[in-house]
Scaffold this motif. Structure first.
Motif, PDB file in Angstrom:
ATOM      1  N   UNK A   1      -0.878  26.683  -6.609  1.00 10.25           N
ATOM      2  CA  UNK A   1      -0.659  28.070  -7.005  1.00 10.25           C
ATOM      3  C   UNK A   1      -0.495  28.941  -5.765  1.00 10.25           C
ATOM      4  N   UNK A   2       0.685  29.542  -5.631  1.00  6.91           N
ATOM      5  CA  UNK A   2       0.864  30.532  -4.570  1.00  6.91           C
ATOM      6  C   UNK A   2       0.363  31.844  -5.178  1.00  6.91           C
ATOM      7  N   UNK A   3      -0.935  32.069  -5.058  1.00  8.81           N
ATOM      8  CA  UNK A   3      -1.573  33.212  -5.714  1.00  8.81           C
ATOM      9  C   UNK A   3      -1.360  34.483  -4.920  1.00  8.81           C
ATOM     10  N   UNK A   4      -1.370  35.617  -5.656  1.00 10.51           N
ATOM     11  CA  UNK A   4      -1.288  36.882  -4.911  1.00 10.51           C
ATOM     12  C   UNK A   4      -2.625  37.168  -4.219  1.00 10.51           C
ATOM     13  N   UNK A   5      -3.607  36.280  -4.409  1.00 10.87           N
ATOM     14  CA  UNK A   5      -4.854  36.340  -3.630  1.00 10.87           C
ATOM     15  C   UNK A   5      -4.545  36.250  -2.135  1.00 10.87           C
ATOM     16  N   UNK A   6      -3.331  35.828  -1.788  1.00 16.54           N
ATOM     17  CA  UNK A   6      -2.957  35.757  -0.371  1.00 16.54           C
ATOM     18  C   UNK A   6      -3.083  37.137   0.286  1.00 16.54           C
TER      19      UNK A   6
END
Ligand code: KIV
Length: 281
Positions: free
Chosen positions: A43-48
């Protein structure tokens, strides 16, 4: 080339009673390691926005930034399904804009699917994305893009009204056609009910042991991110401590002159050295 898992195979895992593993990745080396380990979904999460960019919330991240990070994850991945978060306000204005942004994310990064935060209210958007051929993962419970509305990162669905809302939202997302739903920070009893009453997999994060799969933010579970750590995060490693130790050792060895030693240096052959000394004398 290693065979990559497909979205239908992710759904089949629920039918076979096989649990689904998900972790976040935002760069090439991390995605390569997680893929080598055999993770099912990256998952390329927007948590980045928080764990890579050091921002206070996920709100400021842009579609371009999500595409930038997703490209390297896709490049490194050999095994998993790659899902990318659609950032805040990239799908709320109109279905046309949602299709345009989701389409850009998939076309420019090569990822497999997008994830959207929200319940019943985004069902029409999900249907429009699916009609355009874009697979969608849902996300209900604590929605980091809506922390302003929730008044902070709080457990959701703790009273009867809230629990019924989540159950209704999960049903609406399933009917709209998502292939899986993330359940974030909700009581385990509510997650169990949703999991048992849906045909698609539930992926828990702070939702207890009864979901069909589990997701964590990699920077949290590996101890890279030193910000707030919620109760549900198990620390599988303390890489911050390891990095700090290694970097302090490097600093002291460079200062002392013990690094780089000859072992870490290139040298001339005796013949070349002799010839060079003669030339220079
Ligand atoms: O952005 C993210 O990493 C997520 C997970 C917390 C599910 O959405």
């Amino acid at each position: 080339m290693e065979k990559r898992i497909t979205i239908p195979e992710i759904i089949e895992k629920k039918q076979k009673g096989e649990r689904i593993t998900v972790l976040t990745a935002y760069d090439y080396p991390t995605a390569a390691t997680l893929s080598e380990a055999g993770i099912d979904i990256l998952l390329v999460g927007d948590s980045l926005a928080m764990v890579v960019q050091g921002r206070d919330s996920t709100i400021p991240v842009t579609v371009d930034e999500m595409i930038y990070h997703s490209k390297w994850v896709v490049k490194a991945n050999k095994h998993a399904v790659v899902v990318v978060d659609m950032p805040f306000l990239s799908y709320e204005f109109s279905t046309e804009e949602a299709i345009k942004n989701a389409g850009r994310i998939l076309k420019e990064s090569g990822a497999d699917a997008v994830k959207l935060e929200g319940g019943e209210e985004i069902a029409p958007t999900i249907k429009a994305l699916l009609k355009a051929g874009i697979p969608v993962m849902g996300h209900i419970g604590l929605l980091p893009q809506s922390v302003g509305l929730f008044g902070g990162y709080k457990v959701q669905g703790r009273d009867v009204k809230g629990a019924k809302r989540l159950i209704k939202d999960a049903k609406a997302l399933e009917e709209a056609g998502v292939f899986a739903i993330v359940l974030e920070s909700i009581p385990l009893e509510v997650a169990k009910h949703i999991t048992e009453s849906s045909r698609i997999p539930t992926i828990g994060i702070g939702a207890g042991p009864f979901c069909d799969g589990q997701v964590l933010v990699t920077h949290d579970m590996l101890g890279i991110y030193k910000g707030f750590r919620p109760k549900f995060v198990k620390l599988y490693a303390d890489l911050h401590a390891e990095m700090l130790k290694a970097v302090k050792k490097y600093i002291s060895e460079v200062k002392e002159g013990t690094y780089p030693s000859r072992e870490y240096s290139y040298s001339l052959s005796h013949e070349v050295l002799k010839e060079l000394q003669e030339e220079l004398s």
